[in-house]
Design an enzyme around this catalytic site. Structure first.
Site, PDB file in Angstrom:
ATOM      1  CG  HIS A 167      -1.991   0.977   1.250  1.00 36.04           C
ATOM      2  ND1 HIS A 167      -3.235   0.734   1.773  1.00 36.04           N
ATOM      3  CD2 HIS A 167      -2.038   2.255   0.813  1.00 36.04           C
ATOM      4  CE1 HIS A 167      -3.997   1.806   1.645  1.00 36.04           C
ATOM      5  NE2 HIS A 167      -3.282   2.757   1.079  1.00 36.04           N
TER       6      HIS A 167
ATOM      7  CD  GLU B 206      -4.011  -2.367   0.635  1.00 37.68           C
ATOM      8  OE1 GLU B 206      -4.800  -3.300   0.452  1.00 37.68           O
ATOM      9  OE2 GLU B 206      -3.666  -1.970   1.757  1.00 37.68           O
TER      10      GLU B 206
ATOM     11  CB  THR C  59      -4.433   2.404   8.898  1.00 36.51           C
ATOM     12  OG1 THR C  59      -4.665   1.252   8.094  1.00 36.51           O
ATOM     13  CG2 THR C  59      -5.443   2.431  10.037  1.00 36.51           C
TER      14      THR C  59
ATOM     15  CG  HIS D 245      -8.273  -2.210   7.925  1.00 36.16           C
ATOM     16  ND1 HIS D 245      -7.954  -1.846   9.207  1.00 36.16           N
ATOM     17  CD2 HIS D 245      -7.581  -1.368   7.111  1.00 36.16           C
ATOM     18  CE1 HIS D 245      -7.121  -0.823   9.159  1.00 36.16           C
ATOM     19  NE2 HIS D 245      -6.877  -0.509   7.912  1.00 36.16           N
ATOM     20  CG  ASP D 246      -8.457  -3.330  12.221  1.00 36.14           C
ATOM     21  OD1 ASP D 246      -7.336  -3.085  12.698  1.00 36.14           O
ATOM     22  OD2 ASP D 246      -9.212  -2.459  11.755  1.00 36.14           O
TER      23      ASP D 246
HETATM   24  N1  PXP Z   1      -6.938  -3.560   3.180  1.00 35.21           N
HETATM   25  C1  PXP Z   1      -6.681  -2.241   3.032  1.00 35.21           C
HETATM   26  C2  PXP Z   1      -7.389  -1.501   1.964  1.00 35.21           C
HETATM   27  C3  PXP Z   1      -5.757  -1.590   3.864  1.00 35.21           C
HETATM   28  O1  PXP Z   1      -5.506  -0.288   3.713  1.00 35.21           O
HETATM   29  C4  PXP Z   1      -5.067  -2.340   4.838  1.00 35.21           C
HETATM   30  C5  PXP Z   1      -4.042  -1.678   5.700  1.00 35.21           C
HETATM   31  O2  PXP Z   1      -3.023  -1.157   4.920  1.00 35.21           O
HETATM   32  C6  PXP Z   1      -5.365  -3.711   4.958  1.00 35.21           C
HETATM   33  C7  PXP Z   1      -6.307  -4.295   4.127  1.00 35.21           C
HETATM   34  C8  PXP Z   1      -4.702  -4.580   5.970  1.00 35.21           C
HETATM   35  O3  PXP Z   1      -5.119  -4.174   7.238  1.00 35.21           O
HETATM   36  P1  PXP Z   1      -4.324  -4.698   8.526  1.00 35.21           P
HETATM   37  O4  PXP Z   1      -2.959  -4.093   8.462  1.00 35.21           O
HETATM   38  O5  PXP Z   1      -5.134  -4.177   9.671  1.00 35.21           O
HETATM   39  O6  PXP Z   1      -4.301  -6.178   8.456  1.00 35.21           O
END
Ligand code: PXP
Length: 238
Positions: A44, A71, A101, A191-192
């Site tokens: 990212h 991403e 984030t 995410h999370d």
């Molecule tokens: N998806 C997206 C769009 C994100 O921006 C992120 C964090 O960069 C993630 C997934 C992964 O999230 P995490 O780091 O909480 O696992």
């Protein structure tokens, strides 16, 4: 159905950037994640390059042999980078420049014209396009209208509610995943997600194509090691 584990390696770059030299080596980490079983590598790049740098992405695109997923917010520089590196998948995220984030998905209705043009450009270069969205029906329908191939559901709210009421936490995601499926949109999540909540998520939404996990996985690797940790996450998805 198999759910791919894509490891987001931004945190490795954050650690490297703290010292300015090349330890830990981001390229080596990506190759090791693949060797240990990761089925994809996610990066990212942000405009300030505080995590992964644009040059990292160029180098990674030459060596990653599993699914490479870039991403980010589609600035001109970001799109140029994606077109140059031609990843298998590009996940567009509506990040404001200074957020710590990602913290929300696209309003695919308001951003319809903007997204349509970009998606067309990426797809005509053979890149699958996923849109980061909240589990809200109208935004998923909007993703279909702008011709995205895929959505990535923002699972931050799921993770936040999970510890108090996991059934309530998963409900909107089950509905959204079914809706996406009915529209023939592939369905990713991210995410999370972590070792506590991932198996429950997968069990409830079996047809998730991919999960993208960074922060928790890299934190767990401090205790369990990267190889063990990846195996542990893969087991959650079985
Ligand atoms: N998806 C997206 C769009 C994100 O921006 C992120 C964090 O960069 C993630 C997934 C992964 O999230 P995490 O780091 O909480 O696992």
């Amino acid at each position: 159905m198999k759910t791919r584990l894509s490891v987001n390696i931004n945190k490795i770059a954050t650690l490297r950037n703290a010292r300015g030299a090349n330890t830990p080596d981001v390229l080596k980490a990506a190759l090791d994640c693949e060797r240990y079983g990761a089925e994809g590598i996610t990066v990212h790049p942000r405009p300030d390059e505080r995590h992964i740098k644009y040059n990292d992405v160029l180098l990674l695109s030459e060596v990653v042999s599993t699914e490479f997923n870039i991403e980010g917010y589609p600035t001109k520089n970001f799109i140029d980078l994606v077109l140059k590196t031609k990843p298998a998948q590009c996940t567009l995220v509506p990040d404001a420049e200074n957020v710590i984030t990602s913290n929300q998905g696209w309003d695919t209705l308001k951003q319809k014209d903007f997204l349509t043009g970009i998606i067309e450009q990426l797809q005509s270069n053979g890149i699958r396009v996923s849109l980061f969205v909240d589990p809200i029906e109208q935004f998923i329908e909007g993703a279909k209208m702008v011709n995205a191939d895929c959505i990535e559901l923002y699972t931050g709210p799921f993770a936040r509610i999970f510890n108090t009421d996991k059934h309530k936490a998963i409900e909107p995601y089950i509905q959204s995943a079914k809706y996406a499926q009915s529209l023939e949109l592939k369905f990713n999540a991210g995410h999370d997600l972590n070792l506590d909540n991932l198996a429950f998520f997968k069990k409830n939404i079996l047809f998730t194509s991919e999960v993208s996990i960074g922060h928790a996985l890299i934190c767990d690797a401090l205790y369990y090691g990267l190889e063990n940790t990846i195996q542990m996450y893969l087991r959650q998805l079985k």
